[in-house]
Design a protein around this motif. Structure first.
Motif, PDB file in Angstrom:
ATOM      1  N   ALA A  68      19.495   4.867   0.989  1.00  0.00           N
ATOM      2  CA  ALA A  68      20.135   3.543   1.069  1.00  0.00           C
ATOM      3  C   ALA A  68      21.377   3.589   1.947  1.00  0.00           C
ATOM      4  O   ALA A  68      21.653   2.645   2.703  1.00  0.00           O
ATOM      5  CB  ALA A  68      20.486   3.049  -0.331  1.00  0.00           C
ATOM      6  N   PHE A  69      22.140   4.684   1.863  1.00  0.00           N
ATOM      7  CA  PHE A  69      23.345   4.823   2.681  1.00  0.00           C
ATOM      8  C   PHE A  69      23.009   4.789   4.165  1.00  0.00           C
ATOM      9  O   PHE A  69      23.748   4.222   4.978  1.00  0.00           O
ATOM     10  CB  PHE A  69      24.054   6.130   2.320  1.00  0.00           C
ATOM     11  N   CYS A  70      21.876   5.397   4.521  1.00  0.00           N
ATOM     12  CA  CYS A  70      21.453   5.405   5.928  1.00  0.00           C
ATOM     13  C   CYS A  70      20.975   4.026   6.376  1.00  0.00           C
ATOM     14  O   CYS A  70      21.489   3.476   7.344  1.00  0.00           O
ATOM     15  CB  CYS A  70      20.347   6.441   6.134  1.00  0.00           C
ATOM     16  N   TRP A  71      20.002   3.473   5.660  1.00  0.00           N
ATOM     17  CA  TRP A  71      19.330   2.250   6.114  1.00  0.00           C
ATOM     18  C   TRP A  71      20.153   0.984   5.890  1.00  0.00           C
ATOM     19  O   TRP A  71      20.032   0.023   6.656  1.00  0.00           O
ATOM     20  CB  TRP A  71      17.983   2.117   5.431  1.00  0.00           C
ATOM     21  N   LYS A  72      20.989   0.973   4.848  1.00  0.00           N
ATOM     22  CA  LYS A  72      21.725  -0.245   4.514  1.00  0.00           C
ATOM     23  C   LYS A  72      23.156  -0.260   5.036  1.00  0.00           C
ATOM     24  O   LYS A  72      23.786  -1.323   5.093  1.00  0.00           O
ATOM     25  CB  LYS A  72      21.752  -0.444   2.991  1.00  0.00           C
ATOM     26  N   PHE A  73      23.694   0.916   5.386  1.00  0.00           N
ATOM     27  CA  PHE A  73      25.085   0.965   5.847  1.00  0.00           C
ATOM     28  C   PHE A  73      25.216   1.532   7.261  1.00  0.00           C
ATOM     29  O   PHE A  73      25.692   0.863   8.173  1.00  0.00           O
ATOM     30  CB  PHE A  73      25.929   1.790   4.869  1.00  0.00           C
ATOM     31  N   LEU A  74      24.772   2.796   7.467  1.00  0.00           N
ATOM     32  CA  LEU A  74      24.984   3.448   8.754  1.00  0.00           C
ATOM     33  C   LEU A  74      24.199   2.786   9.884  1.00  0.00           C
ATOM     34  O   LEU A  74      24.735   2.594  10.987  1.00  0.00           O
ATOM     35  CB  LEU A  74      24.614   4.925   8.664  1.00  0.00           C
TER      36      LEU A  74
END
Length: 266
Positions: A243-249
């Motif tokens: 989620a950190f990759c796809w939704k933020f970064l």
């Protein structure tokens, strides 16, 4: 340093154990694929003026292409070991490395837009007045976090989580083969630091000291931060990691690229 050397010698002397039900060919080739992909990146990294093996006009793309070979080797290790923990570790690694490579590449495109080149040596020359980190602080932030994930460094070390997978994709490896995985991970960490130095911190540029020394000082400064992270932050859950990759970064990297493109155009 002496302890590290002693540990390396001890690993080389360990017996090479191969599970009876393993895919022998995949089990044997996996560490070779991983280490070759990690080492090939150094062909184009400039350690100083005229201190490089090859100056490719697509050097940035070359580094991303050869470092991507590590995913294949880790998948081979997970599948070839015929072990559920290894397989889960290999699948986690494939999902993590492929996911985080996307925002990493997009974060670098901002630097490429400013300099107008994909050659690493020309990118260093373009930073003669100011380092690109001052123009691309968000890009550097994204690149550094993705480098941690690509090197399987904590808090992104889900593919080899000891508490969950007993070692992950290299559970069934010992001796020299295990040491090759271990070496490849630290090589990838130095590769990430070297690319961060080249793309955002002016490469080998600096006053008074020899250029190669400036390059190593900047690299080891980034490695110090990587190790600092390891002992500071707890490990993510796998759903939090993705989620950190796809939704933020990823959205942040596209916003950074869009803003950079508009500034360059105007």
């Amino acid at each position: 340093i002496l302890q590290t050397i002693a540990d390396g010698i001890k690993l080389l002397q360990k017996e090479d154990i191969v599970p009876s039900e393993a895919d022998k060919l995949a089990h044997f080739l996996a560490p070779l694929v991983v280490i070759v992909g990690a080492v090939l990146a150094y062909v184009v990294i400039p350690f100083g003026p005229r201190l490089w093996a090859a100056d490719l006009n697509v050097g940035v793309l070359y580094v991303f292409a050869v470092t991507g070979l590590g995913v294949i080797g880790i998948l081979m290790a997970g599948w070839g070991s015929n072990n559920k923990y290894s397989l889960l570790g290999g699948l986690r690694a494939a999902a993590q490395l492929l996911s985080y490579e996307i925002p990493m590449v997009v974060s670098v495109l901002g630097v490429v837009l400013i300099a107008g080149t994909l050659s690493l040596t020309k990118l260093v020359e373009a930073q003669s007045r100011a380092w690109f980190i001052f123009y691309q602080p968000v890009g550097f932030f994204i690149f550094f976090l993705c480098s941690l994930a690509e090197a399987n460094r904590a808090p992104f070390d889900l593919p080899e989580a000891e508490s969950e997978l007993t070692g992950g994709f290299h559970t069934e490896y010992s001796g020299l083969k295990f040491s090759m995985f271990f070496l490849a991970e630290y090589t990838a960490m130095f590769t990430g630091a070297a690319m961060g130095t080249t793309l955002f911190l002016g490469g080998w540029r600096g006053p008074f000291l020899p250029p190669w020394m400036w390059f190593l000082i900047k690299c080891y400064g980034l490695i110090f931060v990587m190790m600092w992270f390891r002992w500071t932050f707890p490990r993510f859950r796998i759903d939090q990691l993705m989620a950190f990759c796809w939704k933020f970064l990823l959205p942040l990297s596209f916003v950074n690229l869009l803003v950079t493109g508009l500034v360059v155009l105007l």
